[in-house]
Design a protein around this motif. Sequence first.
Motif, PDB file in Angstrom:
ATOM      1  N   VAL A 193       0.852  -1.194   0.000  1.00  0.00           N
ATOM      2  CA  VAL A 193       0.000   0.000   0.000  1.00  0.00           C
ATOM      3  C   VAL A 193       0.889   1.246   0.000  1.00  0.00           C
ATOM      4  CG1 VAL A 193      -1.602   1.359   1.403  1.00  0.00           C
ATOM      5  CG2 VAL A 193      -1.931  -1.105   1.186  1.00  0.00           C
ATOM      6  N   THR A 194       0.556   2.209  -0.856  1.00  0.00           N
ATOM      7  CA  THR A 194       1.287   3.472  -0.873  1.00  0.00           C
ATOM      8  C   THR A 194       0.398   4.588  -0.328  1.00  0.00           C
ATOM      9  OG1 THR A 194       2.532   2.751  -2.816  1.00  0.00           O
ATOM     10  CG2 THR A 194       2.547   5.111  -2.329  1.00  0.00           C
ATOM     11  N   LEU A 195       0.905   5.283   0.673  1.00  0.00           N
ATOM     12  CA  LEU A 195       0.186   6.428   1.232  1.00  0.00           C
ATOM     13  C   LEU A 195       0.870   7.701   0.737  1.00  0.00           C
ATOM     14  CD1 LEU A 195      -0.097   5.238   4.959  1.00  0.00           C
ATOM     15  CD2 LEU A 195      -1.819   5.007   3.153  1.00  0.00           C
ATOM     16  N   THR A 196       0.086   8.651   0.252  1.00  0.00           N
ATOM     17  CA  THR A 196       0.672   9.903  -0.218  1.00  0.00           C
ATOM     18  C   THR A 196       0.183  11.069   0.641  1.00  0.00           C
ATOM     19  OG1 THR A 196       0.724   9.007  -2.454  1.00  0.00           O
ATOM     20  CG2 THR A 196       1.002  11.391  -2.225  1.00  0.00           C
ATOM     21  N   PHE A 197       1.154  11.801   1.194  1.00  0.00           N
ATOM     22  CA  PHE A 197       0.834  12.956   2.032  1.00  0.00           C
ATOM     23  C   PHE A 197       1.149  14.241   1.279  1.00  0.00           C
ATOM     24  CE2 PHE A 197       1.568   9.440   4.869  1.00  0.00           C
ATOM     25  CZ  PHE A 197       0.574   9.588   5.828  1.00  0.00           C
ATOM     26  N   GLU A 198       0.445  15.302   1.634  1.00  0.00           N
ATOM     27  CA  GLU A 198       0.602  16.592   0.966  1.00  0.00           C
ATOM     28  C   GLU A 198       2.029  17.109   1.100  1.00  0.00           C
ATOM     29  OE1 GLU A 198      -2.492  20.202   0.670  1.00  0.00           O
ATOM     30  OE2 GLU A 198      -1.734  19.808   2.686  1.00  0.00           O
ATOM     31  N   LYS A 199       2.585  17.052   2.302  1.00  0.00           N
ATOM     32  CA  LYS A 199       3.920  17.615   2.506  1.00  0.00           C
ATOM     33  C   LYS A 199       5.001  16.564   2.610  1.00  0.00           C
ATOM     34  CE  LYS A 199       1.956  21.658   4.632  1.00  0.00           C
ATOM     35  NZ  LYS A 199       1.200  21.974   5.845  1.00  0.00           N
ATOM     36  N   ALA A 200       4.728  15.500   3.346  1.00  0.00           N
ATOM     37  CA  ALA A 200       5.770  14.507   3.608  1.00  0.00           C
ATOM     38  C   ALA A 200       6.068  13.633   2.390  1.00  0.00           C
ATOM     39  CB  ALA A 200       5.381  13.641   4.799  1.00  0.00           C
ATOM     40  N   GLY A 201       5.158  13.606   1.425  1.00  0.00           N
ATOM     41  CA  GLY A 201       5.394  12.778   0.243  1.00  0.00           C
ATOM     42  C   GLY A 201       4.785  11.394   0.396  1.00  0.00           C
ATOM     43  N   ALA A 202       5.339  10.435  -0.331  1.00  0.00           N
ATOM     44  CA  ALA A 202       4.734   9.100  -0.383  1.00  0.00           C
ATOM     45  C   ALA A 202       5.584   8.083   0.360  1.00  0.00           C
ATOM     46  CB  ALA A 202       4.559   8.664  -1.834  1.00  0.00           C
ATOM     47  N   VAL A 203       4.915   7.065   0.884  1.00  0.00           N
ATOM     48  CA  VAL A 203       5.611   5.978   1.555  1.00  0.00           C
ATOM     49  C   VAL A 203       4.898   4.676   1.212  1.00  0.00           C
ATOM     50  CG1 VAL A 203       4.264   6.265   3.685  1.00  0.00           C
ATOM     51  CG2 VAL A 203       6.484   5.114   3.773  1.00  0.00           C
ATOM     52  N   GLU A 204       5.677   3.612   1.025  1.00  0.00           N
ATOM     53  CA  GLU A 204       5.062   2.315   0.741  1.00  0.00           C
ATOM     54  C   GLU A 204       5.202   1.402   1.951  1.00  0.00           C
ATOM     55  OE1 GLU A 204       5.945   0.422  -3.070  1.00  0.00           O
ATOM     56  OE2 GLU A 204       5.383  -1.502  -2.151  1.00  0.00           O
ATOM     57  N   LEU A 205       4.108   0.712   2.267  1.00  0.00           N
ATOM     58  CA  LEU A 205       4.122  -0.227   3.389  1.00  0.00           C
ATOM     59  C   LEU A 205       3.592  -1.568   2.914  1.00  0.00           C
ATOM     60  CD1 LEU A 205       2.602   2.620   4.869  1.00  0.00           C
ATOM     61  CD2 LEU A 205       3.424   1.262   6.750  1.00  0.00           C
ATOM     62  N   ALA A 206       4.040  -2.640   3.593  1.00  0.00           N
ATOM     63  CA  ALA A 206       3.458  -3.963   3.342  1.00  0.00           C
ATOM     64  C   ALA A 206       2.541  -4.263   4.522  1.00  0.00           C
ATOM     65  CB  ALA A 206       4.564  -5.003   3.234  1.00  0.00           C
ATOM     66  N   LEU A 207       1.228  -4.169   4.281  1.00  0.00           N
ATOM     67  CA  LEU A 207       0.274  -4.335   5.379  1.00  0.00           C
ATOM     68  C   LEU A 207      -0.051  -5.816   5.596  1.00  0.00           C
ATOM     69  CD1 LEU A 207       0.105  -1.324   5.160  1.00  0.00           C
ATOM     70  CD2 LEU A 207      -2.384  -1.472   5.138  1.00  0.00           C
ATOM     71  N   PRO A 208       0.181  -6.323   6.812  1.00  0.00           N
ATOM     72  CA  PRO A 208      -0.182  -7.714   7.088  1.00  0.00           C
ATOM     73  C   PRO A 208      -1.700  -7.889   7.056  1.00  0.00           C
ATOM     74  CG  PRO A 208       0.552  -6.623   9.100  1.00  0.00           C
ATOM     75  CD  PRO A 208       0.768  -5.650   7.977  1.00  0.00           C
ATOM     76  N   VAL A 209      -2.144  -9.079   6.623  1.00  0.00           N
ATOM     77  CA  VAL A 209      -3.582  -9.364   6.545  1.00  0.00           C
ATOM     78  C   VAL A 209      -4.019 -10.103   7.812  1.00  0.00           C
ATOM     79  CG1 VAL A 209      -5.415 -10.466   5.217  1.00  0.00           C
ATOM     80  CG2 VAL A 209      -3.425  -9.503   4.032  1.00  0.00           C
ATOM     81  N   ALA A 210      -4.864  -9.434   8.608  1.00  0.00           N
ATOM     82  CA  ALA A 210      -5.398 -10.025   9.842  1.00  0.00           C
ATOM     83  C   ALA A 210      -6.669 -10.813   9.507  1.00  0.00           C
ATOM     84  CB  ALA A 210      -5.702  -8.913  10.842  1.00  0.00           C
ATOM     85  N   PRO A 211      -7.114 -11.700  10.422  1.00  0.00           N
ATOM     86  CA  PRO A 211      -8.325 -12.489  10.132  1.00  0.00           C
ATOM     87  C   PRO A 211      -9.529 -11.608   9.800  1.00  0.00           C
ATOM     88  CG  PRO A 211      -7.275 -13.260  12.138  1.00  0.00           C
ATOM     89  CD  PRO A 211      -6.539 -12.031  11.716  1.00  0.00           C
ATOM     90  N   ALA A 212     -10.395 -12.082   8.922  1.00  0.00           N
ATOM     91  CA  ALA A 212     -11.594 -11.335   8.521  1.00  0.00           C
ATOM     92  C   ALA A 212     -12.490 -11.079   9.714  1.00  0.00           C
ATOM     93  CB  ALA A 212     -12.368 -12.111   7.465  1.00  0.00           C
ATOM     94  N   THR A 213     -12.506 -12.028  10.611  1.00  0.00           N
ATOM     95  CA  THR A 213     -13.444 -11.942  11.712  1.00  0.00           C
ATOM     96  C   THR A 213     -12.718 -11.564  13.006  1.00  0.00           C
ATOM     97  OG1 THR A 213     -13.144 -14.289  12.008  1.00  0.00           O
ATOM     98  CG2 THR A 213     -15.026 -13.597  10.705  1.00  0.00           C
ATOM     99  N   ALA A 214     -11.568 -10.887  12.841  1.00  0.00           N
ATOM    100  CA  ALA A 214     -10.805 -10.456  14.012  1.00  0.00           C
ATOM    101  C   ALA A 214     -11.711  -9.651  14.928  1.00  0.00           C
ATOM    102  CB  ALA A 214      -9.617  -9.603  13.580  1.00  0.00           C
TER     103      ALA A 214
END
Lengths: 197, 175
Positions: free
Chosen positions: B144-165
Motif C-alpha cells: 500500500v502506498t500512502l501519499t501525504f501533501e507535505k511529507a510525500g509518499a511511503v510504501e508499506l506492506a500491510l499484514p492481513v489479519a483475520p476477517a473476523t478479528a
Amino acid sequence: MSLRTIRIALWVAVAGFAVLATLAYFFVKVPAPGQGGIGGGDYALTTGSGAAFTPASLQGKPSMLFFGFTHCPQVCPTTLSEMAVWYEELGAEGEKLNAFFVSVDPERDTPAVVEDYVRAVSDKVTAVTGSPDQVAAMTKAWGAFAEKVPLEDGDYTMDHTASVYLIDGQGQFQGTIAYGEGSGPALEKLRRLIAKG
Amino acid sequence: MKTKIFRAGLVALALLPLAVSAIPAHEGHAHAAAPSGAEARLGTLAISGAYVRATLPNAPVAGGYLTIANSGAEADRLLSVQSPAAGRSEIHEMKMEGEVMKMRPLPGGLEIPAGASVALEPGGLHLMFMKLTAPFAEGTTVPVTLTFEKAGAVELALPVAPATAEDHGQHEDQP
C-alpha cells in the motif's frame, strides 16, 4: 462580547442540545416490542440453499435477523462472527434459535454469492436474498433502513441498519442488539428470547 | 438586554452543531492494541499498527487500519492511498447514525494536525480497498502506498489479519 453574553449563550446551547437529544431519543429509537406493526407485511425471498423465505420462516423458533451485504468491509463480517461466537456460548440452547443474514444488495448478492459469504463464518446462519422488490418489501416490513450510496466509477455502497433484530417464535419483534453492544448484554438478550420461545 | 439575549441566541445557534456532532458515541476507542502491524517513518510522520482485514468469500472490498502520528510543527494531510491489489482505494469514514451504519469517502483527504495522532480503526476512519484483484488472505501482506501533501509518499506492506478479528474498538466492556 461580554462574559455574561457567553455564559447565557452556553446555557441556551445546553438547553437547545437537551431538546435535540430528547427529540433524537424519541425519533431515532427503534420502536418498542409490539409497536407500530413492525414485522408486519408480506414478502417472499430465497435462502442461499434455494428454499423459500417468507414471514412464516420467522415462526416456530425465535430468530436473530440482520440486514447486510457482501460488499461490506466491516460491520457485516463483524456481526456474522459475533453471531458465530454467540452460538458457541449458547451451546445446546442455540439449537432453539434461528439466525438470518438478509442481503440489502440483491443486485450483487445472488443466493450463491451470499451463501458462500455467510457459510465462511457460520453454518448456523441462513443466507437470504431475493428480487429487489421483495427485499424492499422485507426491509419496509421490519422498519430497516437500506439505501444505495453512489461512489465514483458507477460503484456504490449501502447505508443500512446495523442492529440485530430479535424475533420470538411467533414472529413478533422483541428488540434489538446494537452494533458493538458487546457479548455480555447480547447473550443475556438471546437467553431471554430463547426462554420466551 | 434584549440585544444581548439575541446575540447570545446567535452564539448558541453557532454552537449547536458542535454539540450535535458529539452525539454518535458509537465510535470506538483504540484501547486495545491492534494486531502488530506495519510501521514506517516519513519526515515528521510516524505510521504504526497498519494492517488490513482478510476478505470473506465474494467480498471484493476490504478495510485497512493504521495510526499516523505527526511530531512536526505543521499539519500534513493524507491525500490518497493506492494499492496494486485493489482497483480503487479510498479514505473513508464510517459513522453510526442511530442504528444505521453510514460510510462516506473523504475526497479531500484526512488532516493530520501538528503534534497530533490520527487513528484509522474499526468503527471509524479506514482505508477502503475496492475491486480487489484477488481476495486478501490471512497471513499474506498487501502493498500500500500512502501519499501525504507535505511529507510525500511511503510504501508499506500491510499484514492481513483475520476477517473476523475481534473488533476491539467496539467492545468497551472488555479489558
